[in-house]
Scaffold this active site. Structure first.
Site, PDB file in Angstrom:
ATOM      1  N   PHE A  10      34.530   3.678  -4.842  1.00  0.00           N
ATOM      2  CA  PHE A  10      35.508   4.198  -3.836  1.00  0.00           C
ATOM      3  C   PHE A  10      35.780   5.743  -4.355  1.00  0.00           C
ATOM      4  O   PHE A  10      36.512   6.341  -3.355  1.00  0.00           O
ATOM      5  CB  PHE A  10      36.716   3.220  -4.354  1.00  0.00           C
ATOM      6  CG  PHE A  10      36.502   2.034  -3.632  1.00  0.00           C
ATOM      7  CD1 PHE A  10      36.718   1.549  -2.098  1.00  0.00           C
ATOM      8  CD2 PHE A  10      36.323   0.683  -4.624  1.00  0.00           C
ATOM      9  CE1 PHE A  10      36.732   0.297  -1.896  1.00  0.00           C
ATOM     10  CE2 PHE A  10      36.221  -0.411  -4.131  1.00  0.00           C
ATOM     11  CZ  PHE A  10      36.289  -0.742  -2.686  1.00  0.00           C
ATOM     12  N   TYR A  46      34.323  17.168   4.057  1.00  0.00           N
ATOM     13  CA  TYR A  46      34.289  15.862   3.720  1.00  0.00           C
ATOM     14  C   TYR A  46      33.238  14.690   4.319  1.00  0.00           C
ATOM     15  O   TYR A  46      32.565  13.904   3.658  1.00  0.00           O
ATOM     16  CB  TYR A  46      35.761  15.283   4.082  1.00  0.00           C
ATOM     17  CG  TYR A  46      35.868  13.679   3.932  1.00  0.00           C
ATOM     18  CD1 TYR A  46      35.951  13.312   2.446  1.00  0.00           C
ATOM     19  CD2 TYR A  46      36.161  12.832   4.889  1.00  0.00           C
ATOM     20  CE1 TYR A  46      36.006  11.765   2.425  1.00  0.00           C
ATOM     21  CE2 TYR A  46      36.381  11.741   4.705  1.00  0.00           C
ATOM     22  CZ  TYR A  46      36.166  11.163   3.371  1.00  0.00           C
ATOM     23  OH  TYR A  46      36.513   9.759   3.127  1.00  0.00           O
ATOM     24  N   ARG A  79      46.087  19.755  14.648  1.00  0.00           N
ATOM     25  CA  ARG A  79      45.757  19.988  13.368  1.00  0.00           C
ATOM     26  C   ARG A  79      44.187  20.279  13.496  1.00  0.00           C
ATOM     27  O   ARG A  79      43.460  19.420  14.052  1.00  0.00           O
ATOM     28  CB  ARG A  79      45.884  18.934  12.551  1.00  0.00           C
ATOM     29  CG  ARG A  79      45.544  18.689  10.900  1.00  0.00           C
ATOM     30  CD  ARG A  79      46.154  17.578  10.193  1.00  0.00           C
ATOM     31  NE  ARG A  79      45.213  16.386  10.808  1.00  0.00           N
ATOM     32  CZ  ARG A  79      45.638  15.143  10.141  1.00  0.00           C
ATOM     33  NH1 ARG A  79      46.431  15.000   9.322  1.00  0.00           N
ATOM     34  NH2 ARG A  79      44.612  14.214  10.478  1.00  0.00           N
TER      35      ARG A  79
HETATM   36  N1  UFG Z   1      48.820  12.696  12.484  1.00  0.00           N
HETATM   37  C1  UFG Z   1      50.263  13.530  13.120  1.00  0.00           C
HETATM   38  N2  UFG Z   1      51.107  13.640  12.166  1.00  0.00           N
HETATM   39  C2  UFG Z   1      51.045  13.391  10.901  1.00  0.00           C
HETATM   40  C3  UFG Z   1      49.731  12.766  10.215  1.00  0.00           C
HETATM   41  C4  UFG Z   1      48.742  12.526  11.297  1.00  0.00           C
HETATM   42  O1  UFG Z   1      50.375  13.755  14.404  1.00  0.00           O
HETATM   43  O2  UFG Z   1      51.876  13.763   9.887  1.00  0.00           O
HETATM   44  C5  UFG Z   1      47.854  12.463  13.447  1.00  0.00           C
HETATM   45  C6  UFG Z   1      46.532  13.103  12.999  1.00  0.00           C
HETATM   46  O3  UFG Z   1      46.663  14.358  13.803  1.00  0.00           O
HETATM   47  C7  UFG Z   1      45.528  12.259  13.742  1.00  0.00           C
HETATM   48  C8  UFG Z   1      46.243  10.736  13.518  1.00  0.00           C
HETATM   49  O4  UFG Z   1      47.778  11.076  13.319  1.00  0.00           O
HETATM   50  O5  UFG Z   1      45.380  12.456  14.972  1.00  0.00           O
HETATM   51  C9  UFG Z   1      45.615  10.316  12.500  1.00  0.00           C
HETATM   52  O6  UFG Z   1      45.611  10.965  11.294  1.00  0.00           O
HETATM   53  P1  UFG Z   1      45.509  10.536   9.581  1.00  0.00           P
HETATM   54  O7  UFG Z   1      45.499  11.994   8.898  1.00  0.00           O
HETATM   55  O8  UFG Z   1      46.475   9.278   9.329  1.00  0.00           O
HETATM   56  O9  UFG Z   1      43.914  10.069   9.798  1.00  0.00           O
HETATM   57  P2  UFG Z   1      42.493  10.690  10.062  1.00  0.00           P
HETATM   58  O10 UFG Z   1      42.160  10.134  11.454  1.00  0.00           O
HETATM   59  O11 UFG Z   1      42.616  12.282  10.251  1.00  0.00           O
HETATM   60  O12 UFG Z   1      41.692  10.556   8.978  1.00  0.00           O
HETATM   61  C10 UFG Z   1      41.342   9.281   8.488  1.00  0.00           C
HETATM   62  C11 UFG Z   1      40.979   9.437   6.923  1.00  0.00           C
HETATM   63  C12 UFG Z   1      39.741  10.595   6.629  1.00  0.00           C
HETATM   64  C13 UFG Z   1      38.527  10.286   7.630  1.00  0.00           C
HETATM   65  C14 UFG Z   1      39.008  10.023   8.889  1.00  0.00           C
HETATM   66  C15 UFG Z   1      37.749   9.202   9.693  1.00  0.00           C
HETATM   67  O13 UFG Z   1      42.176   9.959   6.446  1.00  0.00           O
HETATM   68  O14 UFG Z   1      39.613  10.107   5.437  1.00  0.00           O
HETATM   69  O15 UFG Z   1      40.020   8.972   8.994  1.00  0.00           O
HETATM   70  O16 UFG Z   1      38.051   9.445  11.135  1.00  0.00           O
HETATM   71  F1  UFG Z   1      37.727  11.104   7.488  1.00  0.00           F
END
Ligand code: UFG
Length: 330
Positions: A77, A145, A286
């Protein structure tokens, strides 16, 4: 440690790793944790589980741990996993993820350990051409990543072709929720994930939730993701381990729920489950966020017999319980 029941969990002091350790204990396996504790937490590892503090990039650390415990399988992990950071500090990701994993595989070869389960990611796909995403769909990561994880999948394919090592790569979509035992959950610093960040607004740790973009090509303009409970992920690893023990060939699986929820839908569900109003602020996109990521998990269901136990309500309820107590149980 018995050869079949002994499992070394690399990164077992982290969020998903420690959930796996609990699952292994529940299923009468004998886990041993190897973790450098740079992101992991000693308190997430049960006291009766051996914890080796070591770094994969130090070959002697991992070699001596494998020689000492002689596990039948390794579940890996440990990784750096912040998409944004991977774009500003790519070498950290190639070092932490790729170099470290090669060292691990070399040490496994030297100690003749031939079963390996690897934490991969939906980020290996990049911007998908179709939804839901199937295992063999095109992989073109949009961040370092995802690229680092895809490189390891390639290395594993080559290794499995030329040796008798067998592996399973599990591509997580959005891992979330907390263990229902109230002892294990997300403890990231910084926290970048959506659900814990929403909950921090409710505990007063954050002033408001920034929503990163409301002009995506999705029904309400906010990004759509596939949220999967961490305990369901642990179940999939257990099934993968049992399949390898039965002789299954190397393979890769997507792990998601098959349902997509937008950021706004998650906010609404949190409000429903907690009965509290979430203060939100629309903010710019983002960088690197694809509009929509939803997995097809048909293959994991069909081949591994994986069944999801937790829906969105359970994800948010367990995450909320954890958020309220996580600092008290230190
Ligand atoms: N988001 C917000 N505000 C926040 C945090 C997130 O609007 O404070 C949005 C992001 O823009 C995104 C969604 O919520 O649209 C989900 O965001 P996360 O950061 O929770 O997760 P991600 O989809 O960006 O990323 C996750 C894992 C990564 C992996 C990815 C694969 O954290 O490690 O899924 O799809 F690479």
């Amino acid at each position: 440690m018995g050869r079949e029941s002994g499992v070394m969990v690399i990164g077992g002091a982290g969020y998903i790793g420690s959930t796996m350790v609990q699952k292994l204990i529940d299923e009468k396996y004998q886990p041993v944790v190897f973790d450098n504790l740079s992101m992991g937490h000693r308190r997430l590892v049960p006291k009766n589980v051996p914890l080796v503090k070591g770094d994969l990039r130090n070959y002697k650390d991992i070699l001596s741990a494998l020689k000492k415990y002689k596990p039948g399988a390794v579940i890996h992990f440990a990784a750096a996993s912040l998409v944004g950071e991977s774009m500003t500090n790519p070498l950290k990701y190639y070092d932490n993820n790729v170099v470290a994993c090669v060292q691990l595989l070399k040490a496994m070869k030297e100690t003749k350990i031939k079963k390996f389960i690897f934490s991969s990611t939906a980020a290996t796909f990049g911007e998908p051409k179709r939804i839901p995403i199937q295992e063999d769909d095109n992989k073109c990561p949009t961040n370092t990543y995802g690229q680092s994880k895809l490189m390891i999948e390639t290395i594993l394919k080559d290794e499995a072709r030329s040796t008798d090592t067998r592996y399973v790569a599990l591509r997580y979509f959005n891992a979330c929720g907390a263990h229902p035992n109230g002892r294990i959950g997300e403890l990231h610093d910084p926290e970048t994930h959506l659900i814990p960040n929403i909950l921090k607004v409710l505990t007063g740790e954050k002033k408001e939730l920034q929503i990163f973009g409301d002009d995506y090509d999705t029904p309400d303009g906010t990004c759509v993701r596939d949220y999967v409970h961490v305990e369901d992920l642990a179940d999939a690893h257990l099934l993968a381990l049992e399949a390898l023990n039965r002789g299954m060939k190397s393979d890769a699986f997507n792990l998601g729920s098959g349902s997509g929820y937008s950021v706004m839908e998650i906010v609404r569900e949190v409000e429903k489950v907690t009965g509290k109003k979430v203060k939100v602020k629309m903010s710019p996109r983002r960088p690197g966020d694809p509009a929509k990521l939803v997995a097809s998990s048909d293959k994991a269901r069909r081949v591994l017999g994986w069944k999801i136990k937790h829906g969105l309500e359970s994800i948010i309820r367990t995450a909320w319980e954890w958020e309220k107590i996580k600092n008290k149980s230190k």
